[in-house]
Write an enzyme that holds these catalytic residues in place. Structure first.
Site, short mmCIF file in Angstrom:
data_model
loop_
_atom_site.label_atom_id
_atom_site.label_comp_id
_atom_site.label_asym_id
_atom_site.label_seq_id
_atom_site.Cartn_x
_atom_site.Cartn_y
_atom_site.Cartn_z
N HIS A 100 -34.08 21.21 14.64
CA HIS A 100 -35.26 20.84 13.85
C HIS A 100 -36.46 21.63 14.34
O HIS A 100 -36.60 21.88 15.54
CB HIS A 100 -35.56 19.35 14.02
CG HIS A 100 -36.93 18.97 13.52
ND1 HIS A 100 -37.19 18.73 12.19
CD2 HIS A 100 -38.13 18.88 14.16
CE1 HIS A 100 -38.48 18.48 12.03
NE2 HIS A 100 -39.08 18.56 13.21
N PHE A 102 -29.48 11.86 0.66
CA PHE A 102 -28.81 12.21 1.91
C PHE A 102 -29.42 11.51 3.13
O PHE A 102 -28.96 11.68 4.25
CB PHE A 102 -28.81 13.73 2.12
CG PHE A 102 -30.18 14.37 2.14
CD1 PHE A 102 -30.98 14.32 3.28
CD2 PHE A 102 -30.68 15.00 1.00
CE1 PHE A 102 -32.24 14.90 3.30
CE2 PHE A 102 -31.95 15.59 1.03
CZ PHE A 102 -32.73 15.53 2.17
N ARG A 150 -40.25 28.36 12.63
CA ARG A 150 -39.47 28.13 11.39
C ARG A 150 -38.66 29.37 11.02
O ARG A 150 -37.52 29.26 10.57
CB ARG A 150 -40.41 27.76 10.24
CG ARG A 150 -41.02 26.38 10.34
CD ARG A 150 -40.03 25.28 10.09
NE ARG A 150 -39.57 25.21 8.72
CZ ARG A 150 -38.90 24.18 8.21
NH1 ARG A 150 -38.64 23.11 8.96
NH2 ARG A 150 -38.49 24.18 6.98
N ARG A 154 -29.96 29.07 12.66
CA ARG A 154 -29.04 28.47 11.68
C ARG A 154 -28.13 29.53 11.07
O ARG A 154 -26.95 29.27 10.81
CB ARG A 154 -29.84 27.74 10.60
CG ARG A 154 -30.49 26.44 11.12
CD ARG A 154 -31.52 25.92 10.14
NE ARG A 154 -32.04 24.60 10.51
CZ ARG A 154 -33.05 24.02 9.91
NH1 ARG A 154 -33.68 24.63 8.89
NH2 ARG A 154 -33.47 22.83 10.28
N THR A 161 -33.45 25.94 5.67
CA THR A 161 -32.83 24.62 5.81
C THR A 161 -31.34 24.68 5.48
O THR A 161 -30.51 24.10 6.18
CB THR A 161 -33.53 23.62 4.86
OG1 THR A 161 -34.92 23.61 5.18
CG2 THR A 161 -32.96 22.22 5.00
N ASN A 194 -27.15 21.33 10.68
CA ASN A 194 -27.89 22.59 10.89
C ASN A 194 -28.56 22.70 12.25
O ASN A 194 -29.48 23.47 12.45
CB ASN A 194 -28.84 22.87 9.72
CG ASN A 194 -29.95 21.85 9.58
OD1 ASN A 194 -30.08 20.96 10.42
ND2 ASN A 194 -30.77 21.98 8.56
P1 DAT Z 1 -35.87 21.25 7.62
O1 DAT Z 1 -35.00 20.64 8.68
O2 DAT Z 1 -35.53 22.69 7.41
O3 DAT Z 1 -37.34 21.03 7.84
P2 DAT Z 1 -36.04 19.18 5.57
O4 DAT Z 1 -37.23 18.68 6.32
O5 DAT Z 1 -36.18 19.42 4.10
O6 DAT Z 1 -35.50 20.55 6.23
O7 DAT Z 1 -34.82 18.19 5.76
C1 DAT Z 1 -34.58 17.61 7.03
C2 DAT Z 1 -33.09 17.63 7.31
O8 DAT Z 1 -32.42 16.84 6.32
C3 DAT Z 1 -32.45 19.01 7.20
O9 DAT Z 1 -32.58 19.75 8.38
C4 DAT Z 1 -31.03 18.64 6.93
C5 DAT Z 1 -31.16 17.41 6.06
N1 DAT Z 1 -31.10 17.78 4.64
C6 DAT Z 1 -32.09 18.34 3.89
N2 DAT Z 1 -31.70 18.57 2.64
C7 DAT Z 1 -30.40 18.15 2.59
C8 DAT Z 1 -29.41 18.11 1.58
N3 DAT Z 1 -29.66 18.55 0.34
N4 DAT Z 1 -28.19 17.62 1.92
C9 DAT Z 1 -27.92 17.16 3.14
N5 DAT Z 1 -28.81 17.16 4.14
C10 DAT Z 1 -30.03 17.65 3.88
MG MG Z 2 -38.48 19.35 7.80
#
Ligand code: DAT
Ligand code: MG
Length: 157
Positions: A123, A65, A93, A110, A99, A120
């Protein structure tokens, strides 16, 4: 922790993503951090470029992604903030919610405002070390403002 013993003052990097800006949620998100009692240390609106975003999400480079994530983050301006307070990384958080919005509880940002992971709206740093890295990446030291919150004594023991 014994009462009266302050936990470490921390800082976290919170960023309202392009969908949060376009959907008019900037004020509502700021309000939640203000009303919890955290101190706003820095804030700016900007249109980040690809190199900055690729660095910010560097850990996710290999994910399928990743290209879509970068395009989404390039799609409009973001609001970048640093918030300070005891345990602000973990609490921040929790305020964001999980997430994946399907797992984000109502009452979280969220959980109240979005439906899919790829939109979402906000950040938040996931650890004290990543917060320090992200703050240094998005802000110059002189953009971090030092002042005493007038109601500090009413928020902390
Ligand atoms: P967070 O933003 O909760 O720290 P992360 O660091 O794992 O989550 O990922 C960063 C961003 O990437 C997240 O806010 C949205 C996107 N993302 C994460 N996992 C995804 C997925 N499976 N499909 C699409 N977008 C995703
Ligand atoms: Mg993150």
């Amino acid at each position: 922790m014994p009462s009266g013993q302050p936990a470490a003052m921390e800082r976290t990097y919170i960023m309202i993503k392009p969908d949060g800006v376009q959907r008019g949620l900037v004020g509502k998100i700021i309000k939640r951090f203000e009303q919890r009692g955290f101190r706003l240390v820095a804030m700016k609106m900007m249109q980040p470029g690809r190199p900055l975003l690729e660095e910010h999400y560097g850990d996710l480079k290999a994910k399928p992604f990743f290209p879509g994530l970068i395009d989404y983050m390039l799609s409009g301006p973001v609001v970048c903030m640093v918030w300070e307070g005891e345990e602000v990384v973990k609490i921040g958080r929790m305020m964001l919610g999980a997430t994946k919005p399907i797992d984000s509880l109502p009452g979280t940002i969220r959980g109240d405002y979005c439906i899919v992971t790829g939109r979402n709206i906000v950040h938040g740093s996931d650890a004290v070390a990543s917060a320090q890295k992200e703050i240094a990446l998005w802000f110059k030291p002189e953009e971090l403002v030092d002042y005493k919150l007038a109601n500090h004594g009413w928020i902390y023991e």
